[in-house]
Structures are given as C-alpha cells and as structure tokens.
Design an enzyme around this catalytic site. Structure first.
Site, PDB file in Angstrom:
ATOM      1  N   CYS A 130     -25.973  31.882 -48.577  1.00 41.40           N
ATOM      2  CA  CYS A 130     -24.972  32.561 -49.263  1.00 41.40           C
ATOM      3  C   CYS A 130     -23.676  32.728 -48.560  1.00 41.40           C
ATOM      4  O   CYS A 130     -23.042  31.638 -48.040  1.00 41.40           O
ATOM      5  CB  CYS A 130     -25.539  33.829 -49.799  1.00 41.40           C
ATOM      6  SG  CYS A 130     -24.423  34.431 -51.063  1.00 41.40           S
ATOM      7  N   HIS A 137     -29.528  32.177 -53.058  1.00 42.05           N
ATOM      8  CA  HIS A 137     -30.401  32.802 -52.262  1.00 42.05           C
ATOM      9  C   HIS A 137     -31.741  32.178 -52.449  1.00 42.05           C
ATOM     10  O   HIS A 137     -32.469  32.502 -53.590  1.00 42.05           O
ATOM     11  CB  HIS A 137     -30.408  34.422 -52.737  1.00 42.05           C
ATOM     12  CG  HIS A 137     -29.312  34.986 -52.314  1.00 42.05           C
ATOM     13  ND1 HIS A 137     -29.133  35.625 -51.133  1.00 42.05           N
ATOM     14  CD2 HIS A 137     -28.170  35.226 -53.002  1.00 42.05           C
ATOM     15  CE1 HIS A 137     -28.045  36.320 -50.882  1.00 42.05           C
ATOM     16  NE2 HIS A 137     -27.336  36.062 -51.813  1.00 42.05           N
ATOM     17  N   GLU A 197     -34.581  32.793 -51.013  1.00 38.94           N
ATOM     18  CA  GLU A 197     -35.666  33.911 -51.132  1.00 38.94           C
ATOM     19  C   GLU A 197     -35.410  34.916 -52.429  1.00 38.94           C
ATOM     20  O   GLU A 197     -36.479  35.563 -52.429  1.00 38.94           O
ATOM     21  CB  GLU A 197     -35.153  34.885 -49.742  1.00 38.94           C
ATOM     22  CG  GLU A 197     -34.093  35.949 -49.975  1.00 38.94           C
ATOM     23  CD  GLU A 197     -32.567  35.340 -49.960  1.00 38.94           C
ATOM     24  OE1 GLU A 197     -31.588  36.258 -50.010  1.00 38.94           O
ATOM     25  OE2 GLU A 197     -32.534  34.126 -49.783  1.00 38.94           O
TER      26      GLU A 197
END
Length: 219
Positions: free
Chosen positions: A84, A191, A193
């Site tokens: 990001c 992102h 994750e």
C-alpha cells in the site's frame, strides 16, 4: 535452506504491522516487527507496510534512521516488498501534500488517483477490485492468469517511469499499476494480508522468493 526465511517488517509507526505479521507467519515465515537497523540488516527480506500520508511516512523513516537499511537491503539483492503506502514509498517522489522525496528504489512518481472527467468514482478507492496481470513473475506465478480480486485502500497511485516495472494493473476511474517489481524490489498497492486466499498465495510466493534468495547467498 534450513528453517523458515526471516522477514523483518519495518516498524516506523505507520501501517497495520500486526496483520501483515500474522499473514506472513501463516504462510511459513519467521517474522520480526522491528525498527532496529541491525535486525533489518540481518533479515533475509524486508516488508515496508504503510497507511497514511507519504510525507509523514518518509519523515518517520528518516527520523528513525531506517532509510539507509532499506536501501542497503535492496542494493544487496535481498527482497524488499512494499505494501500500500509502502509500495508508493519505493518510488522517487510523491506530490501528496507537496512534493516529497521517496526511497528511490524504483523510478517514477506518485500522484493522485484520477476519478475521471467528469468523476465516475469516489476517492479514496476503498474496496475489492480485479488485479489483472501484465506479465508473469515469481511473485504472481500462482495467481489466476485471468486476474484475481484484492482489497485496495488509497487515494494516490504510483506512476512507474519504466513500463517494464509494471506487473499488474487495476482499473478504478483509471488504470494504474497495482503490482510492481524490478529485481528484488517489489510492491503491491493493495493489501495482500486483507485479501483472503489470493493474498495469502501472493505472500507465500514472496516467502518462497525470500528462501531462494537466502539459499543463493549462503551457497
């Protein structure tokens, strides 16, 4: 190599460090969240997370004396992954809140995401969008060739100077680079994750790259 690859998450006070750590551990990495230059130098790879403003992020990295360790890792060929805002920091500069110099690991700049004329989308860009591969790399080898959805949260986008650095794009108002890579330096605007199975696949591929690079150094 023996044991899991060691990945250091650069802790400069900005970004969801804990969720990145948990995701990397889930795919088999040995992870340290640290701002210690010695620990960064000893790690097999670095992850630069980030949420917030480009200028504040670079100020924090500079004040904590973390710019040099990140640049050294890239110069040594150790994998560096920006996530990001962390991806945007890899570039030479950003126009957010006035021009700010970045890490300079990739050529290009970061400018505001174009919502179209007249505007067709809302900024910031928040949500799931299809990431379409432009070229295959080890980082994206396990992702579907027709694209996969990932979770984005941002108002600015990176503009690589060299089109060869673009690995994948996303369209939201405009088409922009959402995965970039040159050598051991790579980044995702989204992102991973927070992007479910495909995000974990990408992080697992990153850990495999880290293990291969560490093996090459130690052999």
């Amino acid at each position: 190599m023996s044991g899991a690859p060691t990945v250091a998450i650069v802790d400069y006070g900005m970004g969801n460090r804990r969720s990145v750590q948990k995701a990397l551990e889930h795919v088999g990495a040995s992870v340290a969240v640290t701002r210690d230059p010695g620990a960064l130098a000893a790690a097999d790879a670095l992850v630069v997370p980030g949420v917030g403003a480009f200028g504040a992020a670079m100020s924090s990295l500079s004040e904590l004396e973390l710019v040099a360790p990140i640049r050294a890792a890239a110069a040594e060929g150790r994998p560096v992954l920006g996530i990001c805002l962390g991806m945007q920091l890899l570039f030479e500069r950003s126009s957010e809140l006035g021009e700010t110099t970045g890490l300079g690991l990739l050529a290009g700049e970061v400018t505001r995401l174009d919502p179209g004329t007249p505007p067709t989308v809302r900024i910031p860009h928040i949500g799931w969008n299809v990431v379409q591969p432009v070229r295959r790399t080890p980082l994206t080898a396990d992702l579907p060739e027709h694209g996969a959805t990932f979770y984005h949260v941002h108002s600015f986008a990176a503009r690589p100077a060299d089109p060869a650095d673009v690995v994948a794009t996303t369209t939201y108002g405009e088409t922009f680079a959402t995965i970039v890579a040159r050598g051991s330096v790579m980044g995702t605007q989204f992102h991973p994750e927070k992007s479910s199975a495909h995000g974990l696949q990408l992080l697992a591929a990153f850990c495999a790259l880290v293990a291969d690079a560490a093996d090459a150094v130690r052999s």
